[in-house]
Motif scaffolding. Structure first.
Motif, PDB file in Angstrom:
ATOM      1  N   THR A   1       0.837  -1.200   0.000  1.00 15.86           N
ATOM      2  CA  THR A   1       0.000   0.000   0.000  1.00 15.86           C
ATOM      3  C   THR A   1       0.869   1.246   0.000  1.00 15.86           C
ATOM      4  OG1 THR A   1      -1.764  -1.162   1.195  1.00 15.86           O
ATOM      5  CG2 THR A   1      -1.817   1.246   1.223  1.00 15.86           C
TER       6      THR A   1
ATOM      7  N   HIS B   1     -11.877  -1.332  -0.422  1.00 20.12           N
ATOM      8  CA  HIS B   1     -11.048  -2.167  -1.298  1.00 20.12           C
ATOM      9  C   HIS B   1      -9.887  -1.387  -1.887  1.00 20.12           C
ATOM     10  CE1 HIS B   1     -13.826  -5.466  -0.990  1.00 20.12           C
ATOM     11  NE2 HIS B   1     -14.838  -4.692  -1.350  1.00 20.12           N
ATOM     12  N   ARG B   2      -9.770  -0.139  -1.494  1.00 19.55           N
ATOM     13  CA  ARG B   2      -8.685   0.727  -1.944  1.00 19.55           C
ATOM     14  C   ARG B   2      -8.213   1.535  -0.743  1.00 19.55           C
ATOM     15  NH1 ARG B   2     -10.998   5.660  -1.953  1.00 19.55           N
ATOM     16  NH2 ARG B   2     -13.288   5.744  -2.103  1.00 19.55           N
TER      17      ARG B   2
ATOM     18  N   TRP C   1      -3.135   7.337   5.567  1.00 19.02           N
ATOM     19  CA  TRP C   1      -3.980   6.447   4.776  1.00 19.02           C
ATOM     20  C   TRP C   1      -4.340   5.201   5.571  1.00 19.02           C
ATOM     21  CZ3 TRP C   1      -5.416   7.569  -0.341  1.00 19.02           C
ATOM     22  CH2 TRP C   1      -4.765   8.647  -0.933  1.00 19.02           C
TER      23      TRP C   1
ATOM     24  N   PRO D   1      -6.238  -1.150   2.396  1.00 19.54           N
ATOM     25  CA  PRO D   1      -7.469  -1.875   2.072  1.00 19.54           C
ATOM     26  C   PRO D   1      -7.718  -3.051   3.021  1.00 19.54           C
ATOM     27  CG  PRO D   1      -6.164  -1.462   0.096  1.00 19.54           C
ATOM     28  CD  PRO D   1      -5.297  -1.104   1.269  1.00 19.54           C
TER      29      PRO D   1
END
Length: 290
Positions: free
Chosen positions: A106, A154-155, A205, A208
């Protein structure tokens, strides 16, 4: 070779810490080296010896039993050297296989997105599967100290800050932001770090999906336990695991804007006044209520 140093803190829950350390076994792909720095905050149950049995090369820092999470993590981070990433890891987390690989992937995907990224891993309850820890977003500009947990997608998701249970922090972010602020007594240091990172042009962030399990903290016996008296709740509120006034002052002065004194006072005032009104109402006979 990518170097990851895991920083952890523990106190007298050997079996829990052992489960966490065992979940780190096998997390490293061939191109990643993994080292662990653990602050053992005065444990008397053999936690340090059990940790060394699982990871013979683990670096154990000794505390006096009064460090709690923020100071314990800050002490562990101070001993981390020669790394590309720090991995904050709570000792009550059990990682899914491949969790570290997913965090690193990621981060790689986000490099070049415009801001230096750090990546939090969302966690789920081991029994219900509900998300317990993740990234968080501010509810509104008018409520700068209120945050809502986000469910992973999913992201990768961009958030305001994060729970510190599982966080991949690249060295470049540490060089800008510094380490966890050990002047906090226990909690709030994770939210503080993410907000400081955002202010210095880094990005927070959430990776996912969920990356492991970690049960949420129970409110029973805490200052949020409505079965306790208001005076007992106020006492618990002032302890390191409650909402200690000095730590809350540090947080609100940094992150609540020019009205920070009001945001600092409000939780204590609300508990005291609200709790006394509830207790007063309980003492009034039902027949006498309007």
């Amino acid at each position: 070779m990518t170097s990851v140093v895991v920083v952890m803190a523990c106190h007298n829950r050997r079996d829990t810490t052992v489960r966490c350390l065992r979940s780190l076994v096998g997390q490293c792909p061939p191109e990643v080296s993994l080292r662990i720095v653990l602050t053992d905050d005065g444990s008397t149950d053999g936690t340090a010896a059990a940790a060394r049995a699982i990871w013979p090369g683990i670096h154990v820092m000794q505390g006096d039993g009064a460090l709690f999470w923020a100071k314990g993590m800050a002490l562990a981070a101070s001993a981390a050297v020669d790394y590309d990433f720090l991995l904050w890891l709570n000792d009550d987390v059990v990682l899914d296989p491949g969790a570290l690989t997913r965090l690193l992937a990621t981060h790689r995907a986000l490099v070049g997105s415009g801001q230096d990224p750090l990546v939090a891993g969302a966690l789920r309850d081991p029994l219900t599967g509900a998300v317990t820890y993740s990234g968080v977003v501010r509810q509104s500009l008018l409520r700068p100290t209120r945050f809502t947990r986000v469910a992973p997608a999913h992201r990768p998701l961009l958030v305001d800050t994060m729970n510190g249970n599982l966080v991949l922090v690249p060295r470049s972010v540490v060089e800008r932001v510094g380490q966890i602020d050990g002047k906090f007594e226990h909690g709030m240091a994770d939210f503080d770090y993410g907000l400081r990172a955002r202010a210095l042009d880094c990005a927070v962030w959430v990776a996912p999906g969920t990356l492991g399990t970690c049960a949420g903290n129970s409110v029973a016996g805490s200052y949020m336990d409505l079965t306790l008296s208001v005076w007992e709740r106020l006492r618990l509120m002032r302890t390191p695991k409650g909402l200690p006034p000095r730590s809350w002052l540090r947080f609100t002065r940094r992150h609540a804007g020019p009205l920070w004194p009001a945001y600092w006072l409000w939780p204590y005032l609300r508990l005291a006044v609200g709790g006394m009104l509830v207790q007063s109402r309980r003492r009034v006979p039902r027949s006498a209520r309007a």
